[in-house]
Structure formats: structure tokens, C-alpha cells
Design an enzyme around this catalytic site. Structure first.
Site, PDB file in Angstrom:
ATOM      1  N   TYR A 169       4.113  11.591   2.930  1.00 64.26           N
ATOM      2  CA  TYR A 169       3.030  10.633   2.725  1.00 64.26           C
ATOM      3  C   TYR A 169       2.179  10.945   1.502  1.00 64.26           C
ATOM      4  CZ  TYR A 169       3.085   6.816   5.932  1.00 64.26           C
ATOM      5  OH  TYR A 169       3.393   5.619   6.529  1.00 64.26           O
TER       6      TYR A 169
ATOM      7  N   TRP B  97       0.840  -1.209   0.000  1.00 67.22           N
ATOM      8  CA  TRP B  97       0.000   0.000   0.000  1.00 67.22           C
ATOM      9  C   TRP B  97       0.877   1.262   0.000  1.00 67.22           C
ATOM     10  CZ3 TRP B  97      -0.520   4.075   3.492  1.00 67.22           C
ATOM     11  CH2 TRP B  97      -1.609   4.915   3.288  1.00 67.22           C
ATOM     12  N   HIS B  98       1.997   1.179   0.708  1.00 68.22           N
ATOM     13  CA  HIS B  98       2.848   2.362   0.805  1.00 68.22           C
ATOM     14  C   HIS B  98       3.558   2.704  -0.494  1.00 68.22           C
ATOM     15  CE1 HIS B  98       2.359   2.145   5.173  1.00 68.22           C
ATOM     16  NE2 HIS B  98       2.627   3.428   5.127  1.00 68.22           N
ATOM     17  N   GLY B  99       3.821   1.725  -1.312  1.00 70.95           N
ATOM     18  CA  GLY B  99       4.507   2.071  -2.552  1.00 70.95           C
ATOM     19  C   GLY B  99       4.716   0.879  -3.444  1.00 70.95           C
TER      20      GLY B  99
ATOM     21  N   PHE C 251       2.226   8.166  -1.178  1.00 71.86           N
ATOM     22  CA  PHE C 251       1.707   6.809  -0.932  1.00 71.86           C
ATOM     23  C   PHE C 251       0.246   6.676  -1.333  1.00 71.86           C
ATOM     24  CE2 PHE C 251       4.988   7.229   2.550  1.00 71.86           C
ATOM     25  CZ  PHE C 251       5.973   6.692   1.756  1.00 71.86           C
TER      26      PHE C 251
END
Lengths: 486, 359
Positions: free
Chosen positions: A483, A325-327, A486
Site C-alpha cells: 500500500y 485513488w489506488h493508482g 497508493f
């Protein structure tokens, strides 16, 4: 638009507030909701207006699927399942196309030695956030746990500007009632002042603290060829602290801005670096993401109500999702798996019933988190290993030239004397700054505690005005929220 | 009771507005009055520098604190003739002097700190606006002008009007580029500008005419080239030794993932050719350690592959290219550079030795 911009602070926020409460004062409640949606879309489209269509499309699609799910409560299980799968797939396809397409293509190319051209699609800001909130809504609608919202309320729930771009990840039940509650339509000095207080604490954390650390981080990760011991520790600690002050500062601003509209958002951080174990860390760090993954990934997989081995597997899957999900990159996935693995080890340790001294528990937890962030930040595993190698002394130790006379004996152990911290753009004050910021994150009241203790007195006035003035003066520096990507 | 509480919060809110806005207003007033860089009105120092440079004198002082773009504007606007040759580049090209060019040419070096592609366009826009383009333009190309992620301040915005005009000219139609934004006015409440104004006020240092270059000030020569302060050029500390790979930061190529603005660059060059301006692309060698780092690290391959792109572009369009990013080609060592970025004058001199106007 960024919270830390002149346009937001001096134009967008005051104008939006004035018109919103003005409309409410004239009892134009529906118009005030529409105004907030419009303002949020302006906020979203500030950089790239064409993405406004994307979010409008996403809201319409999910609202229609959600409505169909609720209205077909009596329909067959299969039909409802089909609707849910269609809804979730639609969201994931959108996210997959904009965020993961190039990642999949480049992996496909390297696996099959093919040369499929990359799409180079610009990532629409906040897509991960508004996709997740809407997936949760669809799942709840399928479970029969979501009520039927009027379209403007639903549209505002997805698009409300304070949390649109970087969270907190909102659950529909948390805000929809507040949007409809009539008392929230009144201009409330108590909420305005508390909101301002929190907003400017957040702004200070972001532009004064986090941005001051960013130079050392950028130089260390992206520019320096090798990092000696002290430099590597300064770089990794700086990033650990930068990420916390950047993201929690953003969240404070989001919660503060929403509070000015009489909307209470859930907290997202609670002094995470004080944690004594990794489970506690995830109860304090990005709380709303952890909550989402727990409720919509971990528990549906069976959570911990099944066999031990399956529980561990579920944990790993949940953290794989968090990493991805973050990257779109293997370093993020690796970071997620590191945390998943740490939680498995923590569960195994708990079974042993051995009490660890508090300081040792903190030290292990903090160092694990600090080490794992390296792969979160690094663009490649090579960059991550560069910092890690430095931290364990594999690139030697460099001490300041002026200590050469007194500590010459250390040269026999490979210690060199020369330009200290210069390759990361630091100087003698760097270590002091990092230590002070570390202490702030560990010992000082966090912003939730500060706002809970807020009183409309002179001391708080001076404190927040000083923070606000200094932060605004710092705004001219180049900065972005970590953020946002992301 | 509740009403009393509300009044307390109301008072606090009003107090906040006063205590927040009053100091910012004072800071803005201070910056507006001092205005050391001449952002809000034409600085007397800039006029003084332009007049003396055009009068053939050397000007010294805190030149770095002034808006260099505005100085270039004054020089272009007040020069009565058509230039034979101009140089446009960044601080890396500032040491390029008239004497390196063979022949008695009407020459001026418009190099500016942190110059970007937009600066190049804007400088020619100034000449176009005046109605006489130079006969020859030397564009010193730093690789990072093609990197959209370099994160440099956009200094060129102070002459953005000329950028807009030139872009409109290149594309044959009015192009509205909304880049002249409110940034200038935001400097009024900018910490860095406040600090600079405070220093400016305290130092009381003004620009002055000089005939020496061995002084600890920036010195601009009548041909536009610039000497860095003596202490910068001849450091005595450990930094005067050649940089080690560990201590050489890799500037601006940060996040250099793709070549951006290539189309603007190419169209601009072709436009100048169409206007019968002779275009020369100049590649000044990089510091040997920086070059080695670029060469060794696959992430920075793009930086060096740019040279090939520029050579191909030059060949295809009959544009002369002189120099190379490779310092080895000119037998340059770390000692020929006074920091990891800027070369001594020998760097430009060696490169220009291979140039002849008759080419």
C-alpha cells in the site's frame, strides 16, 4: 522508513517513545507534541528528505485555509465556497502532479498521437493518505464541523508517523482530542503491552505470511508467459491473501505503535474475506477509505436519497474514485468499476428478496473479490487476462509428473504431466501453504479480536514473543508494503 | 485493584523484553561465532582458497557459501604482478577460461554470483588501491545491471570501500556514498544467515585442493573461472531438456522500465580509457527461450535494445564489443545451457573465438 525494518524496531520506536514519555514526565507537554512532530518528519524523510518540505507545505497550506474557513463563518457563502474550492484544488493539484501527471500525459499522447515527454516523478510516500485526511478537514471546516486546533495539534494530526504513510485514513475528530487529553501523556503499561502485542502480530502477518506468498505472485503475474489452471489459481489466491495480510499487517502495526503512545486509531480490517456479499466486504475491507468516500463523495452526491438510477450512478462514481485513488492506471479504474458494478447488482438482488444459501453467497463474493484483485495487481490488462484465462482452464492443466502413471487417462482430455508449479517458483507445499493461509483469514480470530482478548498472561507472552522473534529473523528478506505505492 | 493490574502488565512487559531479546541475542552470538561466510572476520577458508588459487591449484568445496567479494579482494591484494587481462562479470561469465583467449596472457576471471555494476567498479577499485590497473578489462554486461528494480541482494557492499574510492577517482572528488550501512551487522539476526551457518556447521564441509572437475562441488580454477557442481551441469531430470516457454522464468528484467546508472557506467568506462586500460564489453548470449521471450514481449524490448545502446557507445568511444545476447548468432541451442540462465563453457568459447588480442 518501514515498520518492518531493524531501524524502526530497534531504534526509532524505542527512542521516540522514551523521549516522548520523558518529556511528559517533566511536564513538558508542548515539547512532547513538538517531539512527536519532529520524529514523524524524520520518519517521513528517511528515504527522501526533500519530501519533508512537501508535507510541511501541505500542512501549512491546509491549516491556513482551514483557519480562514472557520474564522469567516459569518462571511458570504460565495467567499467560503471559494476558500473551500481553493483548498481542495490545491490538494488535488498536488496529488495530480505527483501521482497522475504521467498517467494523463500518456493517455493524452495515445489519444492525440503526440509525444509529450513523461515527467517520471517519484511518488512521495503517503501523499494519497495525507491529502485525503486534509481534504476531509477542509470540508468539515466549511461545514462548521471542525474546531480550531492549535497548529502543533493540527500538524501532529496530519503527520503522526503510525498512520502517515499508509493509513488508516484518520478523521481529525478521532485523534485531536486524544492528543490533548492529559491522561494520555502518562506511560501506560496496559497500552504499551497491548500495542506491542498488536504490533508484532502485524509484523508476523507481513513478513512471515504475506512475504512468503509474494514470490509466487511475482513469478505468476510478471514473469510466467502462460499459466495453466492450477498455477493460475495459486497465483490469484496468493495475491488475494498477500494483499490482505500485507495491508492488514501494516495497519495492525500502525494501530499497535499508536497505542503505545496511548492513541487509539480506528480499525481498518475486520476479516473481509468472510463477507457474504460485496456490501459487507466494503464494510470490512479498508474501512476508513470506504468511510471517507461515503462521507465526502457518495453522500454529497446525494447518496441513496435520490432516484434509483442516480443512486447507482453515485455508487459507480464513488468506486471510480476509489479505483483512481489506488493508482494512476486503467487497471485500477477498471477494478474500481468492477466493484461499483457489483454493488449495483447487489442492490438490485436485494430488491428481489431472495435469500441465498450462506455458503453460496460466500463463494460468489469471495470469487468475485479474488477475480477483481487480478486487475488490481496486473500491470497491464494483458497480464490480468493471462491469469484469468489460466483460471478458467484456457491454458490447459498440468499435473505432477509422478501422477502420470496413475492418471494417464486424463491425457485424452488435454491434461499434461510435467513440472508442476515450477514456473511460479512453487513446489508440492505451495498449495498446502495457500490453503492454510486462506483458512487463517477465514476462520481464525482477526487481530482486532485477538487484542480484545489480550491478557498479560504467560500464554500470550510466549505467543507474541515467538511471533516477534521469528518476524525479526525474517526481516532480512527484501520486502515492501504493497500500500505504499497508493 | 488497579495497581495490582498495573503490576501485572509491568511484569508482562519486562517478561516480553527478556523473552524477545534473549533468543535474538543467542542467535546473534551463534552467527558471530560460526560466521561461515567470513562476514565479521577474515575466514580461514577464504585465506586458504586465495593462497592455493594464487599458487596455481584448483580449489573445491562450498564456495557459494563464502563471501566471494572478499575472496576477490585477497586475490587482488596478494598477487604481485600487473595482470594483462581480467574479466569482471556475474555467474554467467564464470565459465570463461584463460584457454579461450589467444596468447599467453596473465589472465584472471573475477566473475562473482549476482554481480552488479557496483561490483565492476569495486573490483577495479581494488586494483587502483593496489596501484596497478590491469592492461585489459573485459566487462561482461548482463542487461539487468542497468535495472534498478531487479531486487537482487547488494553483495557488493562487502567491498563497498573500494567502490567509494573508485567513484571518487572517476569523478575527481571525494564522494560520500552512504551504502556501507549496518546491513552486515543485521546479518547477526537474519534467518537466512542463521540457516546458512547451521548448514555450514552440520556439513563440516571445508574447502580443499583438487585436480578433478567432475565432482559435486564448486571448483574454482587458478585462472578464476569456476565449474558448477557436476549434478548442476549435467542434470538428469526433466530440466536437462530445453526449457519450454511456459517453464522459463524471466529473471532480473522484472520492472525494467528504464536504463538506470548509465552515466556511472559511461564515466567509469571513459575513466579507464583515460588511464590507458583497454576496455572490452562482452555480451554473453542468453538462453534461446529467454531471448525469444524478450524479443516477443514488448515489455522487455528495453532488454534487447540495450545491445544497440552498448554497440553505439562502443563505436562512439572506440571500445571493443564482442558477443551478442542473440544465441542464434552463435548457433546455440537450449542444450548449450545447463539452466535458463547459465551456459556451458561452449557459450563463452564460441564468443571468444571471434576475439584476437591484436584487434
Amino acid at each position: 522508513m518501514l515498520f518492518n525494518s531493524y531501524a524502526f524496531i530497534f531504534l526509532f520506536l524505542p527512542i521516540t517513545l522514551l523521549i516522548y514519555f520523558g518529556l511528559n514526565k517533566w511536564k513538558l507537554i508542548r515539547a512532547s507534541i513538538l517531539w512527536l512532530i519532529f520524529a514523524s518528519l524524520v520518519y517521513y524523510g528517511w528515504w527522501n528528505p526533500k519530501y519533508v518540505l512537501l508535507i510541511i507545505g501541505s500542512v501549512l497550506f491546509n491549516y491556513i485555509v482551514g483557519t480562514l474557513l472557520r474564522r469567516n463563518k459569518e462571511a458570504g457563502r460565495l467567499k467560503r465556497k471559494f476558500l473551500l474550492i481553493t483548498g481542495i484544488s490545491g490538494n488535488l493539484l498536488l496529488l495530480g502532479y505527483f501521482k497522475y501527471a504521467d498517467f494523463f500525459i500518456s493517455n493524452f499522447n495515445s489519444l492525440l498521437h503526440s509525444q509529450v515527454p513523461l515527467l517520471h516523478i517519484a511518488l512521495p510516500a503517503g501523499i494519497s493518505f495525507f491529502t485525503f485526511t486534509q481534504i476531509a478537514f477542509l470540508v468539515d471546516a466549511h461545514r462548521g464541523e471542525a474546531e480550531e486546533y492549535a497548529f502543533p495539534i493540527y500538524a501532529l494530526f496530519v503527520s503522526f508517523f503510525p498512520y502517515l504513510l499508509s493509513g488508516p485514513i484518520i478523521h481529525h475528530r478521532e485523534v485531536t482530542t486524544q492528543y490533548r487529553y492529559l491522561r494520555n501523556k502518562l506511560f501506560d503499561y496496559r497500552n504499551i503491552t497491548a500495542g506491542l502485542y498488536l504490533f508484532f502480530i502485524g509484523l508476523f502477518k507481513k513478513v512471515v505470511i504475506a512475504d512468503s506468498l509474494s514470490g509466487w505472485v511475482g513469478n505468476g503475474f510478471d514473469q510466467a508467459a502462460t499459466l495453466p489452471l492450477v498455477e493460475a489459481w495459486v497465483v490469484s489466491l496468493s495475491y488475494t491473501l498477500q494483499l490482505y495480510f500485507d495491508f492488514s499487517g501494516y495497519t495492525d502495526m500502525a494501530i499497535g505503535a499508536a497505542r503505545m503512545f496511548n492513541i487509539n486509531l480506528p480499525i481498518n480490517f475486520n476479516s473481509p474475506y468472510r463477507s457474504l456479499n460485496i456490501q459487507e466486504f466494503w464494510r470490512r475491507w479498508h474501512i476508513t477509505l470506504g468511510r471517507f468516500v461515503r462521507d465526502y463523495v457518495y453522500i454529497p452526491l446525494g447518496g441513496s436519497r435520490i432516484s434509483e438510477v442516480r443512486t447507482y450512478l453515485n455508487l459507480m462514481i464513488a468506486f471510480f474514485v476509489i479505483g483512481l485513488w489506488h493508482g494512476a492506471g486503467w487497471t485500477f479504474i477498471f477494478w474500481g468499476c468492477l466493484h461499483g458494478g457489483a454493488l449495483v447488482i447487489h442492490r438490485l438482488w436485494r430488491k428481489l428478496n431472495i435469500e441465498m444459501p450462506r455458503f453460496l453467497a460466500w463463494l460468489i463474493t469471495f470469487n468475485f473479490v479474488n477475480g477483481a484483485w487480478i486487475f488490481f495487481r496486473a500491470k497491464t490488462f494483458g497480464d490480468g487476462m493471462k491469469v484469468l484465462r489460466g483460471m478458467i482452464g484456457m491454458n490447459g492443466i498440468v499435473l505432477p509428473e509422478n501422477l502420470a502413471g496413475r492418471l494417464r487417462g486424463l491425457q485424452a482430455y488435454g491434461v499434461r504431466f510435467g513440472q508442476w508449479l515450477g514456473d511460479i517458483g512453487g513446489d508440492e507445499k505451495t498449495i498446502l501453504v495457500v490453503l492454510i493461509v486462506l483458512l487463517l483469514s477465514l476462520v481464525y480470530r482477526n487481530s482486532n479480536e485477538m487484542v480484545a482478548h489480550f491478557k498479560p498472561n504467560f500464554l500470550h507472552l510466549i505467543f507474541v514473543c515467538a511471533a516477534a522473534v521469528v518476524s525479526v529473523l525474517y526481516l532480512g528478506r527484501y520486502s515492501e508494503f504493497l500500500y505504499f505505492r497508493f | 485493584m488497579i495497581k495490582g493490574k498495573t503490576i501485572q502488565y509491568k511484569r508482562w512487559f519486562r517478561g516480553f523484553l527478556v523473552c524477545f531479546l534473549a533468543p535474538l541475542s543467542l542467535v546473534a552470538l551463534f552467527n558471530c561465532l560460526v560466521d561461515g561466510s567470513g562476514l565479521f572476520r577474515l575466514n580461514k577458508g577464504l585465506k586458504y582458497a586465495a593462497t592455493n588459487l594464487l599458487g596455481g591449484k584448483m580449489v573445491a568445496g562450498p564456495l557459494g557459501g563464502y563471501d566471494e567479494r572478499k575472496l576477490q579482494r585477497l586475490i587482488v591484494e596478494h598477487y604481485p604482478r600487473t595482470r594483462d587481462m581480467i574479466v569482471v562479470g556475474s555467474s554467467r561469465t564464470m565459465r570463461l577460461q584463460k584457454r579461450f583467449i589467444h596468447g599467453d596472457l596473465d589472465f584472471f576471471n573475477h566473475s562473482m554470483a549476482g554481480a552488479d555494476l557496483e561490483d565492476y567498479v569495486a573490483i577495479l577499485g581494488l586494483y587502483r588501491d593496489k596501484g596497478s590497473l590491469p592492461k585489459t578489462v573485459v566487462f561482461s554486461i548482463d542487461p539487468w545491471i542497468f535495472n534498478k528494480n531487479k531486487g537482487l541482494p547488494q553483495y557488493w557492499k562487502s567491498i563497498s570501500r573500494y567502490y567509494e574510492k573508485m567513484v571518487a577517482e572517476v569523478y575527481g572528488r571525494e564522494i560520500k556514498v552512504s551504502m556501507a550501512g549496518p546491513n552486515k551487522y543485521m546479518q547477526l539476526i537474519n534467518l537466512d544467515y542463521t540457516r546458512a551457518n547451521y548448514k555450514y556447521l552440520r556439513s563440516g564441509k571445508k574447502l580443499y585442493v583438487t585436480d578433478r572437475t567432475d565432482i559435486d562441488d564448486f571448483v574454482r580454477e587458478p585462472d578464476g573461472s569456476m565449474f558448477f557442481p557436476y549434478k548442476m551441469r549435467f542434470k538428469k531430470d526433466e530440466r536437462s531438456t530445453p526449457y519450454s516457454p511456459e517453464a522459463t522464468p524471466i529473471r532480473h528484467p522484472n520492472n525494467f522500465e528504464s536504463l538506470s546508472r548509465v552515466k556511472l557506467f559511461e564515466n567509469f568506462m571513459l575513466y579507464l580509457q583515460k588511464k590507458e586500460v583497454k576496455v572490452i564489453l562482452l555480451l554473453l548470449p542468453l538462453h534461446p527461450v529467454a531471448y525469444k521471450l524478450f524479443n516477443d514481449n514488448p515489455r522487455y524490448q528495453l532488454v534487447l535494445s540495450l545491445e544497440k545502446y552498448l554497440r553505439d557507445f562502443g563505436l562512439r568511444n572506440h571500445i571493443m564489443l564482442i558477443g551478442s545476447y542473440d544465441p542464434g548468432r552463435y548457433q546455440l541451442t537450449g542444450k548449450d545451457f545447463f539452466d535458463d540462465h547459465h551456459g556451458h563453457e561452449i557459450v563463452a568459447e564460441k564468443v571468444f573465438a571471434e576475439y584476437s588480442p591484436s584487434h
